[in-house]
Design an enzyme around this catalytic site. Structure first.
Site: not given
Length: 142
Positions: A43, A59, A63, A117
């Protein structure tokens, strides 16, 4: 790396809690607050004029590479560790489509990316990682 874009102001952050096969999707990122790596839900910040749902969809896509639908608000967290102050809203989300990949944060150049990661965790794995906020470990998600 300068983290001044996050400090000295109130930030509203939305995050998505995605469960698949009894596993929770989390991102390892470098936290400007603790200056260390943490795991948290994907987020980011809400832009002026953007709804919470629009911000979370944007978001999450940036991501994770995944398109989602936003289901319901599960948790509100206030982070207050001066000079950082954020209101974080955690929503249950559902995957619509897309291929999972670690994305990037457009506010940072390639050398200064905070995202490190991405992976799914079983419930029993959460106690062994630096998960933030701590309350995510006690939510009834599974």
């Amino acid at each position: 790396m300068s983290n001044s874009i996050y400090s000295g102001k109130l930030r509203v952050r939305v995050a998505g809690l995605l469960l698949e096969d009894e596993k929770l999707l989390l991102i390892r990122m470098h936290s400007p607050v603790s200056d260390s790596d943490i795991w948290t839900a994907p987020g980011g910040g809400v832009e002026f004029g953007e709804t919470l749902e629009e911000a979370l969809k944007r978001e999450f896509q940036e991501e994770t590479g995944l398109s989602i639908t936003v289901k319901k608000l599960l948790h509100v967290n206030e982070l207050l560790e001066l000079p950082y102050h954020a209101i974080e809203l955690f929503f249950l989300v559902e995957k619509l489509y897309g291929e999972l990949r670690l994305g990037s944060d457009p506010e940072h150049n390639k050398e200064d990316q905070l995202l490190k990661e991405i992976r799914f965790f079983r419930e029993d794995e959460l106690s062994g990682i630096p998960l933030k906020p701590d309350e995510l470990k006690t939510l009834s998600l599974f």
